[in-house]
Design a protein around this motif. Structure first.
Motif, PDB file in Angstrom:
ATOM      1  N   THR A 124       0.830  -1.200   0.000  1.00 23.90           N
ATOM      2  CA  THR A 124       0.000   0.000   0.000  1.00 23.90           C
ATOM      3  C   THR A 124       0.867   1.253   0.000  1.00 23.90           C
ATOM      4  O   THR A 124       0.576   2.213  -0.717  1.00 23.90           O
ATOM      5  CB  THR A 124      -0.935   0.003   1.228  1.00 23.90           C
ATOM      6  OG1 THR A 124      -1.717  -1.192   1.208  1.00 23.90           O
ATOM      7  CG2 THR A 124      -1.856   1.188   1.214  1.00 23.90           C
ATOM      8  N   LYS A 125       1.944   1.249   0.775  1.00 22.82           N
ATOM      9  CA  LYS A 125       2.849   2.396   0.808  1.00 22.82           C
ATOM     10  C   LYS A 125       3.511   2.632  -0.542  1.00 22.82           C
ATOM     11  O   LYS A 125       3.775   3.764  -0.926  1.00 22.82           O
ATOM     12  CB  LYS A 125       3.923   2.194   1.868  1.00 22.82           C
ATOM     13  CG  LYS A 125       3.421   2.396   3.275  1.00 22.82           C
ATOM     14  CD  LYS A 125       4.537   2.199   4.280  1.00 22.82           C
ATOM     15  CE  LYS A 125       4.004   2.339   5.697  1.00 22.82           C
ATOM     16  NZ  LYS A 125       5.048   2.067   6.705  1.00 22.82           N
ATOM     17  N   GLN A 126       3.791   1.555  -1.279  1.00 27.24           N
ATOM     18  CA  GLN A 126       4.430   1.669  -2.593  1.00 27.24           C
ATOM     19  C   GLN A 126       3.421   1.958  -3.693  1.00 27.24           C
ATOM     20  O   GLN A 126       3.784   2.150  -4.838  1.00 27.24           O
ATOM     21  CB  GLN A 126       5.189   0.386  -2.926  1.00 27.24           C
ATOM     22  CG  GLN A 126       6.371   0.132  -2.033  1.00 27.24           C
ATOM     23  CD  GLN A 126       7.030  -1.206  -2.322  1.00 27.24           C
ATOM     24  OE1 GLN A 126       6.571  -1.965  -3.166  1.00 27.24           O
ATOM     25  NE2 GLN A 126       8.110  -1.498  -1.611  1.00 27.24           N
ATOM     26  N   GLY A 127       2.138   1.952  -3.351  1.00 33.67           N
ATOM     27  CA  GLY A 127       1.104   2.244  -4.333  1.00 33.67           C
ATOM     28  C   GLY A 127       0.716   1.045  -5.183  1.00 33.67           C
ATOM     29  O   GLY A 127       0.104   1.190  -6.238  1.00 33.67           O
ATOM     30  N   MET A 128       1.086  -0.137  -4.737  1.00 33.01           N
ATOM     31  CA  MET A 128       0.766  -1.351  -5.487  1.00 33.01           C
ATOM     32  C   MET A 128      -0.634  -1.840  -5.132  1.00 33.01           C
ATOM     33  O   MET A 128      -1.166  -1.530  -4.072  1.00 33.01           O
ATOM     34  CB  MET A 128       1.795  -2.451  -5.177  1.00 33.01           C
ATOM     35  CG  MET A 128       3.208  -2.111  -5.603  1.00 33.01           C
ATOM     36  SD  MET A 128       4.423  -3.317  -5.043  1.00 33.01           S
ATOM     37  CE  MET A 128       3.884  -4.779  -5.886  1.00 33.01           C
ATOM     38  N   SER A 129      -1.212  -2.610  -6.011  1.00 29.25           N
ATOM     39  CA  SER A 129      -2.538  -3.173  -5.789  1.00 29.25           C
ATOM     40  C   SER A 129      -2.456  -4.353  -4.825  1.00 29.25           C
ATOM     41  O   SER A 129      -1.486  -5.113  -4.838  1.00 29.25           O
ATOM     42  CB  SER A 129      -3.133  -3.646  -7.112  1.00 29.25           C
ATOM     43  OG  SER A 129      -4.343  -4.310  -6.892  1.00 29.25           O
ATOM     44  N   LEU A 130      -3.492  -4.515  -4.030  1.00 28.80           N
ATOM     45  CA  LEU A 130      -3.535  -5.633  -3.086  1.00 28.80           C
ATOM     46  C   LEU A 130      -4.241  -6.853  -3.673  1.00 28.80           C
ATOM     47  O   LEU A 130      -4.321  -7.893  -3.030  1.00 28.80           O
ATOM     48  CB  LEU A 130      -4.247  -5.217  -1.790  1.00 28.80           C
ATOM     49  CG  LEU A 130      -3.543  -4.158  -0.963  1.00 28.80           C
ATOM     50  CD1 LEU A 130      -4.382  -3.811   0.267  1.00 28.80           C
ATOM     51  CD2 LEU A 130      -2.167  -4.622  -0.540  1.00 28.80           C
ATOM     52  N   GLU A 131      -4.756  -6.720  -4.899  1.00 28.99           N
ATOM     53  CA  GLU A 131      -5.439  -7.841  -5.531  1.00 28.99           C
ATOM     54  C   GLU A 131      -4.427  -8.919  -5.884  1.00 28.99           C
ATOM     55  O   GLU A 131      -3.293  -8.634  -6.263  1.00 28.99           O
ATOM     56  CB  GLU A 131      -6.163  -7.379  -6.793  1.00 28.99           C
ATOM     57  CG  GLU A 131      -7.296  -6.420  -6.511  1.00 28.99           C
ATOM     58  CD  GLU A 131      -7.994  -5.991  -7.787  1.00 28.99           C
ATOM     59  OE1 GLU A 131      -7.784  -6.647  -8.819  1.00 28.99           O
ATOM     60  OE2 GLU A 131      -8.738  -5.014  -7.727  1.00 28.99           O
ATOM     61  N   THR A 132      -4.873 -10.152  -5.780  1.00 26.22           N
ATOM     62  CA  THR A 132      -3.983 -11.259  -6.119  1.00 26.22           C
ATOM     63  C   THR A 132      -3.882 -11.378  -7.630  1.00 26.22           C
ATOM     64  O   THR A 132      -4.844 -11.128  -8.355  1.00 26.22           O
ATOM     65  CB  THR A 132      -4.503 -12.588  -5.542  1.00 26.22           C
ATOM     66  OG1 THR A 132      -5.814 -12.818  -6.045  1.00 26.22           O
ATOM     67  CG2 THR A 132      -4.542 -12.546  -4.030  1.00 26.22           C
ATOM     68  N   ALA A 133      -2.712 -11.744  -8.088  1.00 29.18           N
ATOM     69  CA  ALA A 133      -2.500 -11.936  -9.520  1.00 29.18           C
ATOM     70  C   ALA A 133      -3.146 -13.249  -9.934  1.00 29.18           C
ATOM     71  O   ALA A 133      -3.003 -14.268  -9.274  1.00 29.18           O
ATOM     72  CB  ALA A 133      -1.012 -11.951  -9.831  1.00 29.18           C
ATOM     73  N   THR A 134      -3.873 -13.201 -11.022  1.00 30.17           N
ATOM     74  CA  THR A 134      -4.503 -14.426 -11.507  1.00 30.17           C
ATOM     75  C   THR A 134      -3.514 -15.173 -12.383  1.00 30.17           C
ATOM     76  O   THR A 134      -2.788 -14.576 -13.173  1.00 30.17           O
ATOM     77  CB  THR A 134      -5.772 -14.121 -12.324  1.00 30.17           C
ATOM     78  OG1 THR A 134      -5.421 -13.280 -13.426  1.00 30.17           O
ATOM     79  CG2 THR A 134      -6.808 -13.433 -11.465  1.00 30.17           C
ATOM     80  N   SER A 135      -3.486 -16.451 -12.216  1.00 30.23           N
ATOM     81  CA  SER A 135      -2.601 -17.267 -13.044  1.00 30.23           C
ATOM     82  C   SER A 135      -3.440 -18.016 -14.064  1.00 30.23           C
ATOM     83  O   SER A 135      -4.578 -18.398 -13.797  1.00 30.23           O
ATOM     84  CB  SER A 135      -1.816 -18.246 -12.179  1.00 30.23           C
ATOM     85  OG  SER A 135      -2.704 -19.128 -11.541  1.00 30.23           O
ATOM     86  N   LYS A 136      -2.868 -18.195 -15.223  1.00 26.92           N
ATOM     87  CA  LYS A 136      -3.574 -18.915 -16.277  1.00 26.92           C
ATOM     88  C   LYS A 136      -3.168 -20.370 -16.203  1.00 26.92           C
ATOM     89  O   LYS A 136      -2.029 -20.727 -16.445  1.00 26.92           O
ATOM     90  CB  LYS A 136      -3.246 -18.327 -17.647  1.00 26.92           C
ATOM     91  CG  LYS A 136      -3.737 -16.911 -17.797  1.00 26.92           C
ATOM     92  CD  LYS A 136      -3.457 -16.391 -19.175  1.00 26.92           C
ATOM     93  CE  LYS A 136      -3.987 -14.984 -19.303  1.00 26.92           C
ATOM     94  NZ  LYS A 136      -3.766 -14.448 -20.615  1.00 26.92           N
ATOM     95  N   ARG A 137      -4.110 -21.181 -15.839  1.00 26.19           N
ATOM     96  CA  ARG A 137      -3.840 -22.605 -15.737  1.00 26.19           C
ATOM     97  C   ARG A 137      -4.841 -23.359 -16.580  1.00 26.19           C
ATOM     98  O   ARG A 137      -5.885 -22.851 -16.936  1.00 26.19           O
ATOM     99  CB  ARG A 137      -3.970 -23.078 -14.299  1.00 26.19           C
ATOM    100  CG  ARG A 137      -2.915 -22.506 -13.402  1.00 26.19           C
ATOM    101  CD  ARG A 137      -3.038 -23.070 -12.035  1.00 26.19           C
ATOM    102  NE  ARG A 137      -2.029 -22.473 -11.167  1.00 26.19           N
ATOM    103  CZ  ARG A 137      -1.916 -22.740  -9.917  1.00 26.19           C
ATOM    104  NH1 ARG A 137      -2.738 -23.580  -9.341  1.00 26.19           N
ATOM    105  NH2 ARG A 137      -0.975 -22.165  -9.200  1.00 26.19           N
ATOM    106  N   GLY A 138      -4.503 -24.587 -16.827  1.00 29.73           N
ATOM    107  CA  GLY A 138      -5.435 -25.426 -17.559  1.00 29.73           C
ATOM    108  C   GLY A 138      -5.258 -25.312 -19.056  1.00 29.73           C
ATOM    109  O   GLY A 138      -4.295 -24.754 -19.567  1.00 29.73           O
ATOM    110  N   ARG A 139      -6.209 -25.832 -19.747  1.00 28.97           N
ATOM    111  CA  ARG A 139      -6.167 -25.900 -21.193  1.00 28.97           C
ATOM    112  C   ARG A 139      -6.466 -24.543 -21.810  1.00 28.97           C
ATOM    113  O   ARG A 139      -7.376 -23.842 -21.399  1.00 28.97           O
ATOM    114  CB  ARG A 139      -7.214 -26.911 -21.640  1.00 28.97           C
ATOM    115  CG  ARG A 139      -7.218 -27.178 -23.090  1.00 28.97           C
ATOM    116  CD  ARG A 139      -8.188 -28.286 -23.368  1.00 28.97           C
ATOM    117  NE  ARG A 139      -8.650 -28.161 -24.726  1.00 28.97           N
ATOM    118  CZ  ARG A 139      -9.583 -28.876 -25.260  1.00 28.97           C
ATOM    119  NH1 ARG A 139     -10.178 -29.781 -24.535  1.00 28.97           N
ATOM    120  NH2 ARG A 139      -9.933 -28.718 -26.491  1.00 28.97           N
ATOM    121  N   LEU A 140      -5.679 -24.181 -22.801  1.00 28.01           N
ATOM    122  CA  LEU A 140      -5.912 -22.927 -23.493  1.00 28.01           C
ATOM    123  C   LEU A 140      -7.182 -23.028 -24.324  1.00 28.01           C
ATOM    124  O   LEU A 140      -7.441 -24.037 -24.981  1.00 28.01           O
ATOM    125  CB  LEU A 140      -4.733 -22.605 -24.411  1.00 28.01           C
ATOM    126  CG  LEU A 140      -3.418 -22.348 -23.723  1.00 28.01           C
ATOM    127  CD1 LEU A 140      -2.323 -22.163 -24.770  1.00 28.01           C
ATOM    128  CD2 LEU A 140      -3.502 -21.128 -22.845  1.00 28.01           C
TER     129      LEU A 140
END
Length: 95
Positions: free
Chosen positions: A25-41
Motif C-alpha cells: 500500500t505504501k508503494q502504491g501497489m494493488s492488493l489484488e492477487t495476480a490471476t494465473s492462467k492454468r489449464g487448457r488454453l
C-alpha cells in the motif's frame, strides 16, 4: 495502530501478511492477487468444422500416432513442427 493490532482486528493469524499488505500500500501497489492462467488454453474457431478438425488432430497427437522416442524428450522445435503438420493435414485455421 501496530501491525499486531491490525492483524488481531482483521483476524489474521500471520502478522507477516499484514506487513506485506502495508508495504504494498505504501508503494502504491494493488492488493489484488495476480490471476494465473492454468489449464487448457481456449481457442476460438470460426466454424464447427475447424473445431472438429482441431479436436481430431489433438486426439491423433495424444494417441501417439507420430514417431517418438520413449527415452529422449522431444525438443520444442520438433513439437512445433508436429503441430504445424497437424494443422496442414486437417486444414485448421485458428483465429
Amino acid at each position: 495502530m501496530s501491525i499486531r493490532e491490525v492483524a488481531t482486528h482483521l483476524d489474521v493469524q500471520d502478522k507477516y501478511q499484514v506487513q506485506v499488505s502495508a508495504a504494498k500500500t505504501k508503494q502504491g501497489m494493488s492488493l489484488e492477487t495476480a490471476t494465473s492462467k492454468r489449464g487448457r488454453l481456449r481457442t476460438k474457431f470460426s466454424s464447427m468444422e475447424d473445431e472438429m478438425a482441431f479436436l481430431r488432430a489433438e486426439i491423433e497427437y495424444l494417441k501417439g500416432r507420430f514417431p517418438k522416442s520413449t527415452q529422449v524428450m522431444t525438443s520444442k522445435a520438433v513439437r512445433f513442427q508436429i503441430i504445424e503438420d497437424l494443422r496442414a493435414r486437417h486444414g485448421l485455421v485458428c483465429s
